[in-house]
Design a protein around this motif. Structure first.
Motif: not given
Length: 161
Positions: A69-83, A88-98
């Motif tokens: 029930g709690e927001k754990a992350a936002e998964v966003r496509k990065k723009l302009f990444t050819p090939f 980005v898996i943006d989690v609360p705090g500094p420990d984002d994943l890619e």
């Protein structure tokens, strides 16, 4: 190791998540008429443990992951990444994943702080979508599974959307 396998003859994006012994650990219910591309992850008793849904208003494909029930992350496509595809898996705090990989090969790695924590491979030559997910780092397994489902939703829509 987990296997995320699309159910055959299901209405919507329904998947089963199996562990390395082949036991079903989660069921993924793809909501058929959802405008928000929503999937619900249920435990074996049918209780919702997580969900993934697309933000309707966003510059690039963006999916919110909720666990318990709690927001754990936002998964966003990065723009302009050819090939290559990058999310980005943006989690609360500094420990984002890619999550990055090759769109044609369907091979992805998930990194945290430059270290690989999971590898994802979409299996070819199968009738239904099947992902093998090998988690090697100390990360929330449900977050990784939900992020792979967000990737699948983004690829189903056409990543350029």
């Amino acid at each position: 190791m987990y296997v995320i396998r699309e159910r055959l003859f299901a209405i919507g994006d329904d998947f089963d998540v199996l562990d390395e012994s082949g036991a079903k650990v989660y069921h993924v219910d793809g909501k058929v008429l959802s405008l928000r591309n929503r999937v619900v992850i249920e435990d074996p008793t049918g209780q919702e443990v997580a969900s993934v849904h697309r933000h309707l208003v966003a510059l690039r494909p963006t999916y919110e992951v909720r666990i318990g029930g709690e927001k754990a992350a936002e998964v966003r496509k990065k723009l302009f990444t050819p090939f290559r595809e990058k999310f980005v898996i943006d989690v609360p705090g500094p420990d984002d994943l890619e999550m990055k990989g090759n769109l044609l090969d369907h091979e992805y790695v998930i990194e945290q702080g430059g270290a690989e924590v999971a590898a994802v491979s979409k299996r070819w030559l199968t009738v239904r979508d099947t992902y093998a997910v090998q988690i090697t780092g100390a990360v929330e397994h449900l977050l990784i599974i939900a992020s792979v489902l967000a990737l699948d939703l983004a690829l189903d829509r056409g990543v350029g959307d």
